[in-house]
Design a protein around this motif. Structure first.
Motif, PDB file in Angstrom:
ATOM      1  N   UNK A   2      40.518   1.829  45.535  1.00  0.00           N
ATOM      2  CA  UNK A   2      41.847   2.472  44.758  1.00  0.00           C
ATOM      3  C   UNK A   2      41.604   3.919  44.325  1.00  0.00           C
ATOM      4  N   UNK A   3      40.506   4.004  43.520  1.00  0.00           N
ATOM      5  CA  UNK A   3      40.523   5.500  43.088  1.00  0.00           C
ATOM      6  C   UNK A   3      38.925   6.178  43.305  1.00  0.00           C
ATOM      7  N   UNK A  46      33.759   1.803  32.853  1.00  0.00           N
ATOM      8  CA  UNK A  46      35.125   1.703  33.467  1.00  0.00           C
ATOM      9  C   UNK A  46      34.904   0.565  34.569  1.00  0.00           C
ATOM     10  N   UNK A 126      49.465   3.882  38.078  1.00  0.00           N
ATOM     11  CA  UNK A 126      49.731   2.602  38.937  1.00  0.00           C
ATOM     12  C   UNK A 126      51.152   2.223  38.880  1.00  0.00           C
TER      13      UNK A 126
ATOM     14  N   UNK B 213      45.096  -5.550  32.930  1.00  0.00           N
ATOM     15  CA  UNK B 213      44.191  -4.567  33.551  1.00  0.00           C
ATOM     16  C   UNK B 213      43.172  -4.157  32.617  1.00  0.00           C
ATOM     17  N   UNK B 217      37.736  -4.032  36.083  1.00  0.00           N
ATOM     18  CA  UNK B 217      37.550  -2.714  36.041  1.00  0.00           C
ATOM     19  C   UNK B 217      38.250  -1.678  36.821  1.00  0.00           C
ATOM     20  N   UNK B 218      38.201  -0.478  36.775  1.00  0.00           N
ATOM     21  CA  UNK B 218      39.307   0.520  37.039  1.00  0.00           C
ATOM     22  C   UNK B 218      39.308   0.639  38.447  1.00  0.00           C
ATOM     23  N   UNK B 219      38.474   1.118  39.338  1.00  0.00           N
ATOM     24  CA  UNK B 219      38.711   1.215  40.709  1.00  0.00           C
ATOM     25  C   UNK B 219      38.615  -0.272  41.185  1.00  0.00           C
ATOM     26  N   UNK B 220      40.049  -0.909  40.891  1.00  0.00           N
ATOM     27  CA  UNK B 220      40.084  -2.448  41.310  1.00  0.00           C
ATOM     28  C   UNK B 220      39.326  -3.141  42.627  1.00  0.00           C
ATOM     29  N   UNK B 221      38.291  -3.351  42.580  1.00  0.00           N
ATOM     30  CA  UNK B 221      37.778  -4.041  43.953  1.00  0.00           C
ATOM     31  C   UNK B 221      37.897  -5.439  44.037  1.00  0.00           C
ATOM     32  N   UNK B 224      43.346  -6.348  45.436  1.00  0.00           N
ATOM     33  CA  UNK B 224      43.769  -5.415  46.067  1.00  0.00           C
ATOM     34  C   UNK B 224      44.632  -4.698  45.112  1.00  0.00           C
ATOM     35  N   UNK B 225      44.600  -3.128  45.270  1.00  0.00           N
ATOM     36  CA  UNK B 225      45.080  -2.143  44.368  1.00  0.00           C
ATOM     37  C   UNK B 225      46.687  -2.499  44.519  1.00  0.00           C
ATOM     38  N   UNK B 228      47.482  -5.193  42.056  1.00  0.00           N
ATOM     39  CA  UNK B 228      47.262  -4.875  40.623  1.00  0.00           C
ATOM     40  C   UNK B 228      48.375  -3.932  40.241  1.00  0.00           C
ATOM     41  N   UNK B 229      48.860  -3.253  41.012  1.00  0.00           N
ATOM     42  CA  UNK B 229      49.963  -2.160  40.800  1.00  0.00           C
ATOM     43  C   UNK B 229      51.306  -3.274  40.581  1.00  0.00           C
ATOM     44  N   UNK B 232      51.107  -4.938  37.398  1.00  0.00           N
ATOM     45  CA  UNK B 232      51.518  -4.204  36.065  1.00  0.00           C
ATOM     46  C   UNK B 232      53.085  -3.906  36.041  1.00  0.00           C
ATOM     47  N   UNK B 233      53.501  -3.753  37.241  1.00  0.00           N
ATOM     48  CA  UNK B 233      54.958  -3.621  37.304  1.00  0.00           C
ATOM     49  C   UNK B 233      55.773  -4.936  36.886  1.00  0.00           C
ATOM     50  N   UNK B 255      50.956  -5.295  52.453  1.00  0.00           N
ATOM     51  CA  UNK B 255      49.792  -4.262  52.331  1.00  0.00           C
ATOM     52  C   UNK B 255      48.634  -4.998  52.425  1.00  0.00           C
ATOM     53  N   UNK B 258      47.967  -5.730  55.796  1.00  0.00           N
ATOM     54  CA  UNK B 258      47.433  -4.525  56.723  1.00  0.00           C
ATOM     55  C   UNK B 258      45.969  -4.292  56.464  1.00  0.00           C
ATOM     56  N   UNK B 259      45.664  -4.391  55.213  1.00  0.00           N
ATOM     57  CA  UNK B 259      44.079  -3.939  54.914  1.00  0.00           C
ATOM     58  C   UNK B 259      43.148  -4.836  55.189  1.00  0.00           C
TER      59      UNK B 259
END
Lengths: 441, 543
Positions: A2-3, A46, A126, B213, B217-221, B224-225, B228-229, B232-233, B255, B258-259
């Motif tokens: 993601x980042x 993080x 996000x 969230x 963890x922040x870069x969500x492994x 799938x991002x 997560x998005x 949140x929405x 998505x 695809x990944x």
């Protein structure tokens, strides 16, 4: 993924040259840890596993020998060295590593000490599919007297004007006083879309940015932008409201590239699906006018403003002293390193931090101070409110108050220093009396 | 076994079999008949009680184990269940007089042995049996006599006040992490917030300020991002509304597909479904899934499982993406067109149409009707705290439709002017009830009182097999802090948590009985509310 995290550690510390002319800013000791340990620790906590570190060769050498960096930092550091001549701005550095960047990035500066919950910034990025999300904090007053400065010098600080919308999250306006000649002018299109704007000064920019990958690609094409904070961010903030002819340029580039590569990257098509679902969603980010969510704009910039909690940027001497005072408390640093040798008749206050392999002799008094690694303090020395870096030798009978003593300095016997700044490797002659607010480079 | 009641036995058995096939619950008369029959049988062979009683015990155990799994009863045990169930009643009765006898003591011991063995078997049999005994304490009447062979299983999302169920949920989330990541990275459990009104304490209540969230963890492994998005929405309400949520969900799944790459030694058809499970739990925690989302997920899982194993990965992915696009196109876009076509027949010139809240489908219908030059005006009814009507108002006025805006408290004043009511639906339940935004049943009730026709517009993919007659059993509790409002500088409810007797309730859905709904307009045509089970049956047969 993601980042990707990018740490900018090549800065020269132009506002505290006294400290940095020998030690690069990224390796200045704060609470007996190198300054760049703090943002790296934040990223590690993080959940990041890899960081791209952009730095100079000197810092890289020091990093490899520093024990704190080797042991405590468990992430994989991908060090990219750039020239030290200082001409390369942060945006230029991003352009330099464009090939390594595969997804959206999180840019952090090496002089940031904070314990912000990063998910607040990243969630804005996000949820709203933002192009830029940054972190700012209410500025704290520095209360400590700065050594080497006689009296309170009021530096003509250039104020930053930051305009946010009613929710306090959307960034509408950003300008520095230096760029504004006559006054603050705001475009009518912004006022029409966001009639209520809060303009804040007195905010500290933490230099923590989440940027879309498309921005990095855009930077690669526009070589005129050289600094993120100085040029890129104001440009993006302005572009939110420009006419649509220019605005989607960043997006279109990204989508074209992705269609060619067929990468399956997360941005491709996401904006179109998002608009498809937003069309059916009963949500709008504003009300009172006829336009759809986000006013139909594709470029959005968000900011998270921290109300409370520590957030320091160590780029001036005053900030450095403040950070030394507060950073060890943040991270629950052990006051005395296990390898330090301290005699029993030493009076140590609870606010003091002693580094590794120090030798503190009898009848010394250390209050509210930080003493670096491998420092020798002889008998009958009084140290109060001071920062003593690594490898310093303080001979008997010295009295040091409110001072900063850089690495490898030697303070002669019986010297009396008040609010002084002793540079690297300097020697203060013995029996030097009443040094007051002095500044020996 | 020549008995007086015997000749009727086989007939009754057929009845019972039929009843079992249809409703899985016997009527009282049939149960009594069975009981009498069995009593006679048992009395006639009292001396040979040993074997039959033990057999009936054995049958009793698998019966109660099979009953919590109503989907898979095989006919013979099911048949024996009613015959075995009444057996324990006469058996202990017949055994107690002979308790003093020697054979009784050995009987008891043997019984205990058998019981222990059955417990062991049942424990190893499966997890389906687990929920049965746990759901039992949650139910108001725990069947002591085990005469009802069927124990209905309560879904877990309405058992939030049962700590065992919460523990099970936490464990399920732990188990659901994708296998390549270590146990430390698992899907976090979102904790409830604030005091829950006692009638609704069995539901989750989350705070918008504590997003899930925070614990990831922040870069969500792990997740799938895109998911997560999406989560949140959902939790921030940026994507709200049944259609919007389903569409966004399907796009996020596209998505993910695809990944996705098949790991070695795994089949896409099985691994991808397992990969989706933690994502679905994550989304469920961000915001409880809607009925339409549930149907969409079922469809995707079915499509994935139907991929032949010799299919190459690229082709399989392409097929899946195609399926999802088709689904969106057919069930949402084209359905909206069809519904608009039917609805426009019902809108005549000079109509005054009342709508409630913001339904994407109803807005679409009204915009289409306006484009076809029907002359009508709209009254938009709105309610706190969501105030979605403002968005509906904006969209209609932007088109040029003449609109009035009122709050729901003014509905009875404005209804004399109204000629029709158009309502959107979140889901249509199998007994004809309409589940929609809270306040809809009010509007329908008042409209019925004024004799104004109520038309509900709903696509068929929102039809749901659930049955509900009230809004308490299954609902969604939104953030109670949404009810706090600041007017002229004062916020009255700011410290509501400190007042011990005060609870804030922010319900999201309610159910409208079919008596208040005159017509349901779906893409299959205009049907009465009670025909929903027919549509469901037809759909199932098709698939």
């Amino acid at each position: 993924m993601e980042l990707q995290a990018v740490l900018m550690a090549a800065g020269g510390g132009s506002r505290m040259t006294d400290l940095t002319y020998n030690t690069p800013k990224a390796m200045l000791p704060v609470g007996n840890k190198p300054l760049m340990w703090y943002p790296l620790n934040l990223l590690e906590r993080m959940g990041f596993e890899e960081v791209i570190v952009i730095t100079t060769k000197e810092v890289q050498k020091m990093m490899s020998t520093d024990p704190k960096m080797k042991l405590d930092v468990k992430m994989k550091l991908d060090v990219v060295c750039i020239q030290e001549d200082g001409d390369m701005g942060t945006a230029d550095a991003l352009r330099h590593i464009q090939q390594k960047i595969k997804t959206d990035i999180l840019v952090v500066s090496c002089d940031l000490i904070t314990d912000v919950a990063l998910h607040e910034v990243v969630d804005l990025f996000r949820a709203h599919n933002a192009t830029l999300a940054m972190l700012m904090s209410k500025a704290h007053e520095f209360t400590e007297t700065v050594p080497g400065q006689k009296g309170k010098k009021k530096t003509a600080e250039q104020r930053d004007f930051v305009g946010v919308d009613q929710s306090g999250k959307r960034l509408l306006f950003m300008a520095n006083e230096a760029d504004l000649e006559d006054g603050l002018s705001i475009r009518k299109s912004i006022m029409r879309k966001h009639p209520r704007m809060h303009i804040k000064t007195g905010l500290v920019d933490a230099h923590l940015y989440c940027l879309k990958k498309a921005v990095v690609d855009f930077l690669a094409d526009n070589k005129s932008i050289s600094s993120i904070r100085g040029e890129l961010v104001p440009y993006l903030v302005r572009k939110q409201f420009s006419k649509t002819t220019n605005c989607p340029k960043i997006k279109d580039d990204a989508e074209d590239q992705n269609q060619k590569k067929n990468d399956g990257s997360t941005n491709h098509g996401h904006s179109s699906c998002l608009s498809f679902s937003l069309d059916r969603s009963c949500w709008n980010d504003h009300r009172g006018d006829m336009s759809e969510a986000y006013h139909g704009g594709k470029l959005r910039c968000y900011v998270h403003i921290m109300d409370e909690g520590p957030c320091y940027r160590v780029n001036t001497l005053a900030a450095y002293i403040e950070a030394n005072r507060l950073a060890p408390k943040l991270f629950e640093e052990v006051p005395v390193h296990p390898s330090a040798v301290i005699s029993e008749r030493c009076q140590m206050g609870s606010d003091s931090y002693i580094g590794a392999m120090c030798q503190i002799a009898d009848k010394t008094s250390i209050k509210r101070s930080t003493i670096g690694n491998s420092t020798t303090v002889k008998e009958k020395v009084k140290v109060a409110n001071s920062i003593i870096m690594h490898g310093v030798t303080i001979e008997e009978g010295c009295n040091i108050q409110g001072s900063v003593i850089c690495s490898n300095a030697v303070i002669g016997r019986g010297a009396d220093l008040k609010y002084c700044l002793v540079g690297n490797g300097q020697q203060i002659e013995p029996e030097g009396k009443d040094h007051w607010h002095e500044h020996t480079p | 076994m020549a008995d007086a009641g015997e000749p009727e036995g086989p007939e009754r058995k057929d009845d019972i079999v039929k009843a079992k096939q249809e409703g899985k619950e016997l009527t009282k008369e049939e149960k009594q008949r069975l009981r009498k029959e069995k009593k006679q049988q048992k009395k006639s062979k009292e001396k040979k009680d040993d074997k039959p009683s033990r057999d009936s015990e054995k049958e009793k155990k698998p019966a109660s184990a099979a009953s919590p799994a109503p989907q898979t009863p095989t006919q013979p045990p099911a048949q024996k269940a009613p015959s075995a169930a009444p057996a324990p009643v006469p058996v202990p009765a017949s055994e107690t007089p002979s308790a003093a006898d020697k054979p009784a003591k050995s009987k008891a011991e043997l019984k205990a042995e058998r019981r222990a063995r059955q417990e062991a078997e049942r424990a190893s049999k499966g997890k389906k049996g687990d929920v049965g005994p746990q759901a039992a304490p949650g139910k108001p009447k725990a069947p002591p006599s085990e005469l009802q062979p069927v124990v209905k299983r309560l879904p877990e999302h309405v058992q939030v006040d049962n700590p065992e169920v919460l523990k099970k949920l936490a464990k399920k989330l732990e188990r659901q992490q994708t296998p390549e990541y270590n146990a430390a990275t698992k899907i976090p459990l979102r904790s409830d917030y604030g005091y829950k009104v006692s009638l609704f304490s069995h539901l989750h209540q989350y705070s918008r300020k504590a997003p899930l969230t925070q614990q990831l963890g922040i870069p969500s492994t792990v997740i799938h991002p895109a998911i997560v998005r999406l989560g949140l929405q959902y939790s921030q309400g940026i994507v709200a509304g049944s259609n919007a949520r389903s569409v966004a969900l399907l796009h996020a799944f596209k998505q993910v597909i695809r990944d996705y790459t098949t790991p070695p030694n795994e089949e896409l058809s099985r691994d991808l479904v397992n990969r989706l499970k933690p994502y679905i739990s994550f989304l469920n925690q961000c915001r409880p899934l809607s009925a339409s989302m549930g149907n969409a997920i079922k469809y995707i899982k079915k499509e994935i499982s139907n991929i032949p194993s010799q299919c190459k990965e690229e082709e399989a992915k392409r097929k899946l993406l195609n399926c999802i696009d088709c689904y969106i196109n057919e069930k949402i876009v084209l359905a909206a067109k069809a519904i608009a076509k039917y609805s426009i027949e019902k809108i005549s010139d000079g109509d005054v149409i009342l709508v409630y809240g913001c339904s994407s489908l109803v807005n679409h219908i009204l915009c289409e009707a306006f484009e076809k030059n029907r002359k009508f005006r709209v009254i938009v009814v709105d309610s706190r705290p969501r105030l979605e009507g403002r968005e509906a108002l904006r969209r209609l006025v932007q088109k040029g439709i003449n609109c009035t805006y009122v709050l729901i408290s003014a509905v009875s004043y404005i209804l004399p002017e109204v000629s029709k009511v158009f309502l959107g639906a979140h889901a249509l339940l199998a007994n004809g009830y309409v589940m929609s935004r809270v306040g809809t049943s009010q509007i329908a009730l008042v409209a019925k009182a004024f004799n104004v026709p109520v038309l509900v517009c709903c696509e068929t993919y929102k039809f749901c097999e659930r049955v509900q007659t009230d809004s308490f059993v299954s609902n969604e509790l939104d953030d109670p802090d949404d009810l706090i409002v600041t007017r002229t500088g004062t916020t009255q409810l700011e410290h509501w948590q400190e007042v011990p007797s005060l609870g804030l309730l922010n319900l999201v859905y309610d159910v409208t009985p079919p008596d208040f709904v005159d017509l349901v307009i779906t893409d299959l045509g205009m049907i009465p509310c009670t025909s929903v089970p027919v549509v469901l049956r037809v759909k199932n047969v098709d698939q």
